[in-house]
Design an enzyme around this catalytic site. Structure first.
Site, mmCIF file in Angstrom:
data_model
loop_
_atom_site.group_PDB
_atom_site.id
_atom_site.type_symbol
_atom_site.label_atom_id
_atom_site.label_comp_id
_atom_site.label_asym_id
_atom_site.label_seq_id
_atom_site.Cartn_x
_atom_site.Cartn_y
_atom_site.Cartn_z
ATOM 1 N N ALA A 40 -0.931 75.926 -39.124
ATOM 2 C CA ALA A 40 -1.789 77.114 -39.170
ATOM 3 C C ALA A 40 -1.756 77.738 -40.573
ATOM 4 C CB ALA A 40 -1.333 78.127 -38.125
ATOM 5 N N TYR A 41 -0.573 77.707 -41.193
ATOM 6 C CA TYR A 41 -0.447 78.249 -42.550
ATOM 7 C C TYR A 41 -1.300 77.433 -43.528
ATOM 8 C CZ TYR A 41 1.768 79.467 -47.001
ATOM 9 O OH TYR A 41 2.001 79.859 -48.288
ATOM 10 N N GLU A 118 29.072 92.403 -53.980
ATOM 11 C CA GLU A 118 28.038 91.394 -53.740
ATOM 12 C C GLU A 118 28.521 90.033 -54.220
ATOM 13 O OE1 GLU A 118 24.584 92.671 -55.951
ATOM 14 O OE2 GLU A 118 25.174 94.757 -55.662
ATOM 15 N N LYS A 120 28.692 86.747 -56.169
ATOM 16 C CA LYS A 120 28.165 86.451 -57.503
ATOM 17 C C LYS A 120 27.510 85.076 -57.470
ATOM 18 C CE LYS A 120 29.420 86.650 -62.365
ATOM 19 N NZ LYS A 120 28.916 85.366 -62.853
ATOM 20 N N LYS A 294 30.551 96.645 -57.907
ATOM 21 C CA LYS A 294 29.851 97.673 -58.681
ATOM 22 C C LYS A 294 30.169 99.043 -58.099
ATOM 23 C CE LYS A 294 26.073 94.373 -59.051
ATOM 24 N NZ LYS A 294 24.706 94.006 -58.691
ATOM 25 N N CYS A 412 23.736 42.636 -62.134
ATOM 26 C CA CYS A 412 24.050 43.427 -60.940
ATOM 27 C C CYS A 412 25.418 43.002 -60.410
ATOM 28 C CB CYS A 412 22.972 43.216 -59.884
ATOM 29 S SG CYS A 412 23.394 43.924 -58.286
HETATM 30 S S1 IVH Z 1 24.749 92.556 -61.649
HETATM 31 C C1 IVH Z 1 26.173 94.964 -65.019
HETATM 32 N N1 IVH Z 1 24.974 91.158 -59.473
HETATM 33 O O1 IVH Z 1 26.372 87.416 -63.375
HETATM 34 C C2 IVH Z 1 25.836 94.143 -63.897
HETATM 35 N N2 IVH Z 1 25.022 90.002 -61.553
HETATM 36 O O2 IVH Z 1 25.944 89.720 -65.150
HETATM 37 C C3 IVH Z 1 24.662 93.301 -64.161
HETATM 38 N N3 IVH Z 1 25.208 87.555 -61.321
HETATM 39 O O3 IVH Z 1 24.335 86.029 -65.382
HETATM 40 C C4 IVH Z 1 24.534 92.131 -63.298
HETATM 41 N N4 IVH Z 1 25.273 87.524 -59.123
HETATM 42 O O4 IVH Z 1 22.977 86.911 -63.323
HETATM 43 C C5 IVH Z 1 24.937 91.121 -60.814
HETATM 44 N N5 IVH Z 1 25.115 90.040 -57.441
HETATM 45 C C6 IVH Z 1 25.084 90.017 -58.781
HETATM 46 C C7 IVH Z 1 25.161 88.806 -59.497
HETATM 47 C C8 IVH Z 1 25.134 88.843 -60.898
HETATM 48 C C9 IVH Z 1 25.296 86.783 -60.222
HETATM 49 C C10 IVH Z 1 25.233 87.042 -62.700
HETATM 50 C C11 IVH Z 1 24.144 87.564 -63.569
HETATM 51 C C12 IVH Z 1 24.649 87.309 -64.959
HETATM 52 C C13 IVH Z 1 26.125 87.371 -64.771
HETATM 53 C C14 IVH Z 1 26.670 88.584 -65.464
#
Ligand code: IVH
Length: 679
Positions: A40-41, A118, A120, A294, A412
């Site tokens: 459908a999409y 979060e 990374k 953070k 081979c």
């Molecule tokens: S915040 C000051 N959140 O880590 C904070 N960075 O920043 C700015 N990265 O290459 C970044 N996951 O792309 C933030 N959940 C996340 C992240 C993240 C991965 C990477 C970002 C950058 C490196 C340093």
């Protein structure tokens, strides 16, 4: 009807189609919860493409048709970031996390600090610019000040909204996040590349970077990239007061946001969450290499400020690397399903992250040269997530002088035929592949049969490598169709075969004759056709004949099938040898069931923890519980940080608030129903 009003009709139909397609894209790529079939999409998309082709003046940059990939560029213009992308300081262990917290407490002059934690992502940082709600520009991080403008490529990523979901968009919104390559898509891509004799990507991060920096956006479009957002530049200007609120806003604007985000009070909760993610890391579909912590409140972030290149309000807890050293005994050369020769390192077994590793891929001869890996070397081996173990580097200081340099054989190692070197296709890092030229090379044939009989293909239970080896070596099987001509007498000749094993194998072969189109296509080993593509092809065309007749354009009209792939598929089916094998399979009784039998219930929710709140309209609680358990999931009665999903029906209770505050993914009834309906 006047020409004018006809034009208006077309225009409004185009608008309506775009709206519908945007919505379904969002359901599919952001929420992972589609509402309509792919078929459908495709119909909607085709109608839009047709109307836009007839009325080119009506094409706009935010039309979903623009995701398919524009013409190749010759280079990327620079993209200057209005506000530089900072980096983050690392914390290598929990002590360093505590030290970070102490600094924050001291500078902020308060004890009660909340942190937004979060995962990374181990991908590629990008910035997206939205003007009046429309995606206009996007680029890579580069050195933090200037990156590359890869707008055309970013547009092809379906989880990037081309238009924000809001009636009141800000004049300017700069969104930051990470483009990642899912582990499964990475494995598929590398398998396809090895089948085509192209150099492999070392890890999903490189694959993401390589795909995003493609000059031809159509190649980017064919790669399964995913964008996760994690930040808004100058969030205060759009009325936000904290990082956690920012994430919620991003989600409501149509972005994908990591569901594993946790708001933690105090450093102990932060540490617990970091250790929790460290455990969970392996089971995630994408790679993460740590947790970003953070300070949640933007007011406090401002007090703390930034130093040279990183903020004082954030720190990245890095997971300890899954690395060990061991001895590389020997480099063996394997011949794959398409004849590509791959060097494999045979290692002294070593435990890495709880798994014993005794082999690691070396990808190709160039890679061995680049890393200067020699037989006898002490090497650093690394495992990242589910990705195949790899050799990071030799420990040169441990060399004794007895190490042997590796030379790629010129014949081979299996059949002794000549080996050709082909330079890889145009869409990779470039490099040279070695391939056995013998179409009938027993190594290639064995791999093809093994794949054909595998669980997700024809599922011939009991047909393992050892048996395949004998069948091929004795000349009993020359292509997969010969499996269906095997007799009792043939099998009784095999080593280790008696009455019972013979009759069992014959039974499984017999049973595999009734199959589905998806399985059959996958089993044939059509280039580029993994399980997902096989399913899409089967669902779209409905019969083998129609797929075999389809031309490149028809194939390309399917979501997820790009130009390269369409070319390879149609090439496969026009090859006479392949057509003969298909005919023989049919003659020997392999039957593709038109009515696809419902496949056995899969453990699609394996390991996931669910909790329910409120009343469900379509089923009782106990039915819902049963549905989750049948799919390998677990139902618990209380909300905790261990929960994966909270299903919220009508009139949800306090569990909803608790789950929201813990950052747990909330499912509406419809989403939940979709989830248990999926195969
Ligand atoms: S915040 C000051 N959140 O880590 C904070 N960075 O920043 C700015 N990265 O290459 C970044 N996951 O792309 C933030 N959940 C996340 C992240 C993240 C991965 C990477 C970002 C950058 C490196 C340093």
């Amino acid at each position: 009807m006047s020409k004018e009003s006809m034009k208006q009709d077309v225009e409004s139909r185009i608008k309506d189609l775009r709206k519908q397609i945007d919505y379904h894209n969002y359901r599919y790529y952001v929420l992972d919860s589609p509402e309509i079939s792919d078929f459908a999409y495709d119909q909607l998309m085709r109608e839009l493409m047709r109307l836009e082709a007839e009325n080119p003046e009506l094409v706009t940059p935010d039309s979903p048709s623009q995701r398919v990939g524009a013409a190749p560029a010759s280079s990327f213009p620079p993209m200057v970031h209005r506000v530089p992308l900072l980096s983050i300081d690392n914390a290598m262990d929990t002590e360093e996390l505590r030290a970070f917290h102490q600094r924050v407490v001291k500078l902020a002059e308060r004890e009660d600090i909340a942190y937004c934690c979060e995962p990374k992502f181990d991908g590629l940082a990008v910035e997206l610019v939205y003007e009046n709600g429309v995606f206009t520009r996007g680029g890579t991080r580069g050195d933090g000040y200037t990156g590359e403008d890869v707008t055309g490529n970013l547009r092809t990523i379906k989880s990037i909204p081309l238009r924000l979901i809001t009636n009141d968009p800000p004049g300017l919104l700069e969104v930051r996040g990470e483009v990642v390559f899912y582990k499964s898509a990475f494995a598929d891509l590398n398998r396809e590349r090895s089948e085509r004799g192209e150099p492999l990507f070392a890890n999903p991060r490189n694959a993401a970077a390589g795909s995003l920096r493609q000059l031809d956006p159509r190649i980017t479009a064919s790669r399964a990239l995913v964008f996760f957002s994690y930040g808004i530049v100058d969030a205060v200007s759009v009325g936000l007061g904290s990082q956690y609120e920012t994430l919620k806003r991003l989600s409501s604007l149509g972005f994908k946001v990591n569901p594993d985000v946790r708001l933690c009070r105090g450093i102990d909760e932060v540490i617990n969450f970091c250790l929790f993610m460290q455990e969970k890391r392996e089971s995630l579909p994408y790679e993460i290499d740590g947790v970003v912590i953070k300070v949640n409140e933007i007011d406090i972030q401002r007090v703390l400020g930034i130093k040279a290149r990183s903020p004082r309000w954030a720190v990245a807890y890095k997971f300890p690397p899954n690395q060990e050293t061991t001895t590389l005994r020997k480099i063996e050369v394997q011949v794959g399903r398409t004849g590509v020769l791959t060097p494999v390192a045979m290692l002294d077994p070593v435990k890495i992250g709880g798994v014993t590793v005794s082999r690691a891929t070396l990808h190709n001869a160039d890679e061995i040269k680049r890393k200067d890996v020699r037989e006898g070397d002490t090497v650093i081996v690394q495992r990242a997530g589910d990705v195949i173990p790899e050799i990071v580097a030799p420990v040169v200081s441990r060399r004794t002088g007895n190490e042997r340099e590796f030379v790629m054989p010129d014949t081979c190692p299996v059949c002794g035929s000549g080996v050709v070197r082909d330079s890889a296709g145009n869409n990779g890092a470039g490099g040279v592949m070695y391939r056995c030229v013998n179409m009938a090379c027993p190594a290639i044939l064995k791999e093809q049969i093994y794949h054909f009989a595998s669980k997700d293909a024809l599922d011939i239970d009991g047909l393992g490598r050892k048996i395949i080896q004998q069948l091929v070596d004795k000349g009993m099987v020359r292509d997969v169709s010969d499996l269906y001509a095997l007799t009792r007498d043939d099998l009784m000749q095999l080593e280790g075969f008696a009455e019972l094993s013979t009759s069992n194998l014959l039974k499984s072969i017999q049973k595999s004759k009734q199959t589905t189109l998806r399985r059959f296509l996958y089993g044939l080993g059509v280039p580029h056709t993994g399980q997902v593509a096989a399913r899409d092809l089967a669902d779209h065309f409905g019969s083998l004949e129609r797929i075999m007749e389809a031309d490149k354009e028809e194939l390309q009209a399917i979501r997820g099938i790009g130009k390269e792939m369409a070319q390879a598929i149609s090439g496969f089916f026009s090859n006479e040898r392949n057509r003969t094998i298909i005919r023989k399979l049919e003659q020997r009784g392999v039957k593709i069931l038109q009515q696809q039998p419902s496949e056995p219930e899969s453990a699609s929710l394996a390991g996931a923890k669910f909790c329910f709140t409120g009343t469900l309209k379509s089923m009782t609680r106990s039915e819902a519980k049963k549905a989750v358990e049948e799919r390998g999931g677990q139902v618990v009665s209380a909300v905790s940080s261990q929960l994966d999903f909270l299903v919220a029906g009508d009139d949800p209770g306090s569990k909803l608030d608790k789950a929201t505050s813990l950052g747990i993914r909330i499912l509406g009834e419809d989403e939940f129903m979709k989830m248990i309906k999926e195969e």
